[in-house]
Design an enzyme around this catalytic site. Structure first.
Site, PDB file in Angstrom:
ATOM      1  N   HIS A  81       0.031  -0.402 -10.189  1.00 20.54           N
ATOM      2  CA  HIS A  81      -0.494  -0.586  -9.720  1.00 20.54           C
ATOM      3  C   HIS A  81      -1.033  -1.911  -9.642  1.00 20.54           C
ATOM      4  O   HIS A  81      -2.707  -1.951 -11.013  1.00 20.54           O
ATOM      5  CB  HIS A  81      -1.925  -0.041  -8.456  1.00 20.54           C
ATOM      6  CG  HIS A  81      -2.618  -0.965  -7.290  1.00 20.54           C
ATOM      7  ND1 HIS A  81      -2.733  -0.333  -6.358  1.00 20.54           N
ATOM      8  CD2 HIS A  81      -2.397  -2.042  -7.227  1.00 20.54           C
ATOM      9  CE1 HIS A  81      -3.117  -0.960  -5.170  1.00 20.54           C
ATOM     10  NE2 HIS A  81      -2.686  -1.927  -5.634  1.00 20.54           N
ATOM     11  N   GLU A 131      -2.582   7.623  -4.918  1.00 20.75           N
ATOM     12  CA  GLU A 131      -2.566   7.253  -6.014  1.00 20.75           C
ATOM     13  C   GLU A 131      -4.218   7.046  -6.243  1.00 20.75           C
ATOM     14  O   GLU A 131      -5.254   7.136  -5.477  1.00 20.75           O
ATOM     15  CB  GLU A 131      -2.212   5.671  -5.121  1.00 20.75           C
ATOM     16  CG  GLU A 131      -3.049   4.424  -6.500  1.00 20.75           C
ATOM     17  CD  GLU A 131      -2.617   2.948  -6.222  1.00 20.75           C
ATOM     18  OE1 GLU A 131      -3.232   1.690  -6.313  1.00 20.75           O
ATOM     19  OE2 GLU A 131      -2.034   2.532  -5.276  1.00 20.75           O
ATOM     20  N   ARG A 172       0.511  -1.353   0.125  1.00 21.16           N
ATOM     21  CA  ARG A 172      -0.012  -0.033  -0.059  1.00 21.16           C
ATOM     22  C   ARG A 172       1.129   1.011  -0.317  1.00 21.16           C
ATOM     23  O   ARG A 172       1.747   1.053   0.942  1.00 21.16           O
ATOM     24  CB  ARG A 172      -1.201   0.491   1.005  1.00 21.16           C
ATOM     25  CG  ARG A 172      -1.704  -0.834   1.078  1.00 21.16           C
ATOM     26  CD  ARG A 172      -2.764  -0.691   0.334  1.00 21.16           C
ATOM     27  NE  ARG A 172      -4.111  -1.429   0.286  1.00 21.16           N
ATOM     28  CZ  ARG A 172      -4.390  -1.947  -0.688  1.00 21.16           C
ATOM     29  NH1 ARG A 172      -3.566  -2.551  -1.463  1.00 21.16           N
ATOM     30  NH2 ARG A 172      -5.702  -3.156  -0.508  1.00 21.16           N
TER      31      ARG A 172
END
Length: 302
Positions: free
Chosen positions: A263, A244, A215
């Protein structure tokens, strides 16, 4: 009595097939619903509202391995499972790819227009520190085994993992200066938020590399930018960022020796296939009254 399972807020054919093939009765959310497959990571408030309106729901399957967005919802009196472990293979694969790319300075070479410096670091027999001890770490240990890497895992509980030394977070500061490569796989919790700030990054060797496939907020972005630009560490690879998505023009894009992927350690195609299997597996367990896979601890936050 049949287990009535709903998929919300969005339903996908693959997930529906997984429920039906496992023997579940698929139907829209109603007073008969006892199991819920939740498919939207971005709407924890909507999930909380649905559960308040349908307290008879016993089991809720959450869509991703990390449940930090649902930190309030998982305190509710329902059984929650996450997808932890479901995506372990592609995410571990991505972590290995990013590590090799950094150590062989492939980001630099991909942009090069001249012969450049003859430099590379081998992963063989390197000292690797993995922060986090879940399914991704277990899979990454398998991938690292052929490299004869000397691996230490830092995790919440000192439960041993095969092929490595296992320590708790109290040992993190002492282990960081020893590592050639640090890979973050930990869940995002209040304890791990900004775990890697200027002080901790500063404990790493100047020749060490940092990889994050967990994360984004586990690393304090501005501190990482400063560390890279000042040569505190040799480089970093991120599949997750804070913020993000990382906006165009953000300083992290221009940091020295940085590799960023959007991601994509697990893409939608991978997620649909692997999450479908988790749904099928847990639907079978739910119907049979067996232990559910990926049970979430409200206390631990994962």
């Amino acid at each position: 009595m049949p287990k009535v399972i709903a998929i919300a807020p969005k339903s996908f054919a693959e997930y529906e097939d997984a429920v039906i093939s496992a023997g579940g009765v698929l139907a829209p959310v109603s007073t008969e619903t006892t199991g819920l497959i939740w498919t939207d990571y971005s709407s924890p408030a909507a999930l909380g509202e649905l559960l308040r309106n349908h307290p008879q729901i016993d089991w809720v399957q959450l869509p991703f391995a990390g449940v930090d967005a649902f930190d309030q919802v998982i305190q509710m009196p329902h059984r929650f499972t996450s997808a932890k472990g479901a995506y372990r293979e592609p995410v571990a694969e991505h972590a290995l790819a990013m590590s090799l790319a950094l150590m062989r300075i492939l980001p630099e070479r991909a942009r090069a227009k001249q012969w450049g410096r003859p430099f590379a670091v081998s992963l063989y027999e390197a000292k690797v520190l993995i922060v986090g001890g879940g399914g991704i770490t277990e899979e990454l240990l398998n991938l690292l085994a052929p490299f004869r890497a000397d691996v230490t895992v830092i995790r919440k509980q000192a439960l041993g993992l095969q092929g490595c030394k296992t320590l708790t977070f109290e040992s993190l500061d002492a282990e960081l200066p020893l590592a050639d490569l640090v890979v973050i796989t930990a869940a995002l919790t209040p304890e791990t938020r900004h775990l890697f700030d200027a002080r901790r990054i500063g404990l790493m060797k100047p020749s060490a590399y940092l990889v994050n496939i967990a994360r984004g907020p586990i690393i304090k972005s501005e501190d990482l930018i400063s560390a890279l630009d000042q040569g505190v560490i040799a480089g970093a690879a991120l599949d997750v960022t804070d913020p993000e998505p990382l906006p165009e023009g953000h300083a992290l894009w221009d940091a020295k020796n940085i590799l960023i992927t959007p991601h994509t350690a697990d893409t939608r195609e991978m997620v649909v296939r692997l999450f479908s299997e988790r749904i099928r597996e847990n639907t079978l367990a739910f119907i049979a009254g067996d232990p559910l896979v990926g049970a979430v601890s409200a206390k631990l936050g994962y």
